[in-house]
Design a protein around this motif. Structure first.
Motif, short mmCIF file in Angstrom:
data_model
loop_
_atom_site.label_atom_id
_atom_site.label_comp_id
_atom_site.label_asym_id
_atom_site.label_seq_id
_atom_site.Cartn_x
_atom_site.Cartn_y
_atom_site.Cartn_z
N VAL A 1 0.83 -1.20 0.00
CA VAL A 1 0.00 0.00 0.00
C VAL A 1 0.87 1.25 0.00
CG1 VAL A 1 -1.70 1.32 1.32
CG2 VAL A 1 -1.95 -1.16 1.09
N LEU A 2 1.90 1.26 0.82
CA LEU A 2 2.79 2.43 0.87
C LEU A 2 3.49 2.68 -0.46
CD1 LEU A 2 4.49 2.18 4.39
CD2 LEU A 2 2.73 3.80 3.63
N LEU A 3 4.04 1.64 -1.04
CA LEU A 3 4.79 1.81 -2.27
C LEU A 3 3.89 2.29 -3.41
CD1 LEU A 3 7.08 -1.37 -2.07
CD2 LEU A 3 7.71 1.00 -1.59
N SER A 4 2.69 1.76 -3.50
CA SER A 4 1.80 2.15 -4.60
C SER A 4 1.25 3.56 -4.40
CB SER A 4 0.66 1.14 -4.74
OG SER A 4 -0.08 1.04 -3.54
N THR A 5 0.82 3.88 -3.18
CA THR A 5 0.22 5.20 -2.96
C THR A 5 1.24 6.32 -3.07
OG1 THR A 5 0.43 4.85 -0.57
CG2 THR A 5 -1.70 4.36 -1.57
N LEU A 6 2.43 6.10 -2.57
CA LEU A 6 3.47 7.12 -2.69
C LEU A 6 3.84 7.36 -4.15
CD1 LEU A 6 5.73 6.19 0.35
CD2 LEU A 6 4.52 8.36 0.03
N SER A 7 3.86 6.30 -4.94
CA SER A 7 4.17 6.44 -6.36
C SER A 7 3.11 7.28 -7.08
CB SER A 7 4.27 5.07 -7.02
OG SER A 7 5.32 4.30 -6.45
N VAL A 8 1.84 6.99 -6.80
CA VAL A 8 0.76 7.76 -7.42
C VAL A 8 0.80 9.22 -6.95
CG1 VAL A 8 -1.74 8.01 -7.62
CG2 VAL A 8 -0.70 5.74 -7.72
N TYR A 9 1.15 9.43 -5.69
CA TYR A 9 1.23 10.79 -5.16
C TYR A 9 2.26 11.62 -5.94
CZ TYR A 9 1.52 14.66 -1.83
OH TYR A 9 1.49 15.90 -1.26
N VAL A 10 3.39 11.02 -6.24
CA VAL A 10 4.43 11.74 -6.99
C VAL A 10 3.89 12.16 -8.36
CG1 VAL A 10 6.69 11.51 -8.09
CG2 VAL A 10 6.32 10.60 -5.78
N VAL A 11 3.19 11.26 -9.03
CA VAL A 11 2.62 11.59 -10.35
C VAL A 11 1.55 12.68 -10.23
CG1 VAL A 11 1.34 10.66 -12.32
CG2 VAL A 11 3.12 9.28 -11.22
N ALA A 12 0.71 12.59 -9.19
CA ALA A 12 -0.33 13.60 -8.99
C ALA A 12 0.28 14.97 -8.71
CB ALA A 12 -1.24 13.19 -7.83
N SER A 13 1.41 15.01 -8.02
CA SER A 13 2.08 16.28 -7.76
C SER A 13 2.52 16.93 -9.06
CB SER A 13 3.29 16.07 -6.85
OG SER A 13 2.89 15.57 -5.59
N LEU A 14 2.99 16.12 -10.00
CA LEU A 14 3.35 16.66 -11.31
C LEU A 14 2.12 17.23 -12.01
CD1 LEU A 14 5.39 17.09 -13.60
CD2 LEU A 14 4.93 14.75 -14.36
N GLY A 15 0.98 16.54 -11.86
CA GLY A 15 -0.26 17.05 -12.43
C GLY A 15 -0.65 18.40 -11.84
N ALA A 16 -0.42 18.58 -10.54
CA ALA A 16 -0.72 19.86 -9.91
C ALA A 16 0.18 20.97 -10.44
CB ALA A 16 -0.57 19.74 -8.39
N VAL A 17 1.44 20.65 -10.67
CA VAL A 17 2.37 21.63 -11.24
C VAL A 17 1.89 22.11 -12.60
CG1 VAL A 17 4.72 21.95 -12.11
CG2 VAL A 17 4.35 20.73 -9.96
N LEU A 18 1.33 21.21 -13.38
CA LEU A 18 0.94 21.52 -14.76
C LEU A 18 -0.49 22.06 -14.87
CD1 LEU A 18 2.46 18.37 -16.52
CD2 LEU A 18 3.46 20.67 -16.31
N ALA A 19 -1.24 22.10 -13.77
CA ALA A 19 -2.64 22.52 -13.82
C ALA A 19 -2.76 23.98 -14.28
CB ALA A 19 -3.29 22.34 -12.45
N THR A 20 -3.72 24.23 -15.16
CA THR A 20 -3.95 25.59 -15.68
C THR A 20 -5.34 26.11 -15.34
OG1 THR A 20 -4.65 24.67 -17.80
CG2 THR A 20 -2.32 25.28 -17.58
N THR A 21 -6.17 25.30 -14.72
CA THR A 21 -7.50 25.74 -14.29
C THR A 21 -7.73 25.29 -12.86
OG1 THR A 21 -8.67 23.74 -15.01
CG2 THR A 21 -8.37 25.50 -16.65
N ILE A 22 -8.63 25.96 -12.16
CA ILE A 22 -8.91 25.57 -10.79
C ILE A 22 -9.57 24.20 -10.74
CG2 ILE A 22 -11.19 26.65 -10.66
CD1 ILE A 22 -8.50 26.63 -7.88
N GLU A 23 -10.36 23.86 -11.77
CA GLU A 23 -11.00 22.55 -11.81
C GLU A 23 -9.97 21.44 -11.93
OE1 GLU A 23 -13.81 25.66 -12.93
OE2 GLU A 23 -11.85 25.12 -13.75
N ALA A 24 -8.95 21.64 -12.77
CA ALA A 24 -7.90 20.64 -12.91
C ALA A 24 -7.12 20.49 -11.61
CB ALA A 24 -6.96 21.01 -14.05
N LEU A 25 -6.87 21.61 -10.94
CA LEU A 25 -6.13 21.55 -9.67
C LEU A 25 -6.93 20.81 -8.61
CD1 LEU A 25 -3.60 22.33 -8.14
CD2 LEU A 25 -4.67 24.52 -7.57
N ILE A 26 -8.24 21.08 -8.55
CA ILE A 26 -9.09 20.37 -7.59
C ILE A 26 -9.07 18.87 -7.87
CG2 ILE A 26 -11.49 20.01 -6.85
CD1 ILE A 26 -11.91 23.03 -7.31
#
Length: 401
Positions: free
Chosen positions: A79-104
């Protein structure tokens, strides 16, 4: 179905707790100085901006209901290894977000996978220790979390002031990646025996009923939810109050937020002394006085029309000090009676906490009015509820392990 090959040392366990539980303040505190910039750059309403926090917490709550049984079924490390991996990818998505909806949306993903990280961290304590010793290790881990909570707003304030709000999410991703490496290389499986029935609807519902009917769980989970409710009022509202009402810069706000974390860290140190001398129930009974003084004094100053930085900062130091004890004892006490269902108990406690925080976030989105009053009154109400639970329900049922 087999026991872990090796038990981690107390130091490794405490460091793991600090990093894993520390992901929560990294996810919340680090981006707080950037909230006004996010609102302005993405042309978002106050309610939508608040949803970047409130939606994350709601996903965090529901995610725990899934993560707890999954961790009981398949083990803590997967659980730790999988969730931490997805978190890293989601953080990249937050960096690239251009709308408030995408950030949410990416914040919802972060909240859901953060649930797995936090649930496993709490369950690990019960895997390895009896409740009283677990409270000491949890307090030690929360001291490390306190250091992370101190540095997160400082870093976030510097990034928001000198670079951009995007970099706050980039920093969170880097921290999650470092945590992933630590878990992969240092932390063994702690679950003594996997539960093949953990995900079956019948046994799962039975486990939920067992946990939710236990008075000790209700006492400690209620305490955790109440004290975190007060903290969440501060986290979700303080950036707008400090920066837009009281005129602080992003860096100054980060420094003000860090003082609260310093007081919280001091509270975790005192908590360990109180645990030795007075036990868990005695510790929270004493900490409740600090909580109540902080909340009521902040409300009184706001009601009197005192709108200064010190009128918020000083009372919050008292509240944060008490929070350092309430969270350590509350999180440990809620799972204490359930050595075979630690994941489920941790998940349900976290779910209650997250739902309370989400409701508070919805209220704050419409309550913030350009004064300090909504923030102060919200913290005061949470302080009163926390103290009431600490002095009544916890004293009657908190020792039933």
């Amino acid at each position: 179905m087999t026991a872990p090959t090796r038990r981690p040392s107390a130091l490794i366990a405490a460091v793991a707790l600090a990093l894993l539980l520390g992901l929560q303040p990294v996810t919340t505190d680090l981006y707080l100085p950037a909230l006004p910039a996010i609102q302005a750059e993405l042309h978002a309403s106050m309610h939508a901006t608040q949803l970047t926090m409130a939606a994350l917490l709601l996903a965090f709550g529901f995610g725990q209901l899934v993560a707890g049984p999954v961790a009981d079924r398949f083990g803590r490390r997967p659980v730790l290894l999988s969730t931490l991996s997805v978190y890293v990818v989601a953080s990249l998505g937050a960096v690239l977000a251009t709308t408030i909806e995408a950030l949410i949306l990416v914040r919802i993903v972060q909240g859901a996978v953060m649930a797995g990280v936090v649930v496993v961290a709490r369950a690990m304590v019960r895997d390895l220790y009896e409740p009283h010793e677990g409270a000491r290790i949890m307090s030690l881990g929360l001291s490390g979390l306190g250091v992370i909570a101190i540095t997160s707003p400082l870093l976030g304030g510097w990034l928001a002031g000198h670079l951009s709000w995007h970099m706050a999410f980039a920093a969170a991703g880097v921290i999650a990646l470092a945590t992933l490496v630590f878990v992969a290389t240092q932390l063994p499986e702690t679950l003594p025996q996997k539960n093949p029935q953990a995900l079956h609807p019948g046994p799962l519902l039975a486990s939920w009923r067992t946990v939710l009917r236990h008075p000790t769980f209700l006492a400690w989970a209620g305490l955790s939810a109440a004290t975190y409710g007060g903290l969440f009022v501060f986290l979700a509202g303080s950036s707008f109050v400090y920066m837009q009402v009281l005129g602080l810069s992003a860096a100054q706000y980060g420094l003000a937020l860090s003082t609260s974390s310093v007081s919280y860290l001091a509270g975790t140190f005192v908590c360990r002394r109180w645990l030795v001398r007075h036990g868990m129930t005695g510790a929270v009974r004493r900490a409740a006085w600090f909580t109540l003084v902080g909340g009521l004094s902040m409300a009184a100053l706001a009601a009197a029309g005192v709108q200064t930085v010190w009128a918020i900062l000083v009372p919050q130091l008292f509240f944060a000090f008490g929070h350092g004890t309430h969270q350590a004892c509350g999180q440990t006490g809620a799972v204490g009676p359930f050595p075979q269902q630690a994941g489920v108990a941790a998940a349900l406690a976290g779910f209650v906490l997250a739902v309370v925080a989400f409701c508070i976030g919805q209220w704050l989105g419409v309550a913030l009015d350009g004064t300090t009053r909504p923030l102060a009154y919200g913290i005061a109400v949470a302080s009163g509820v926390t103290a009431l639970i600490a002095w009544t329900t916890v004293q009657r049922h908190g020792g039933e392990h």
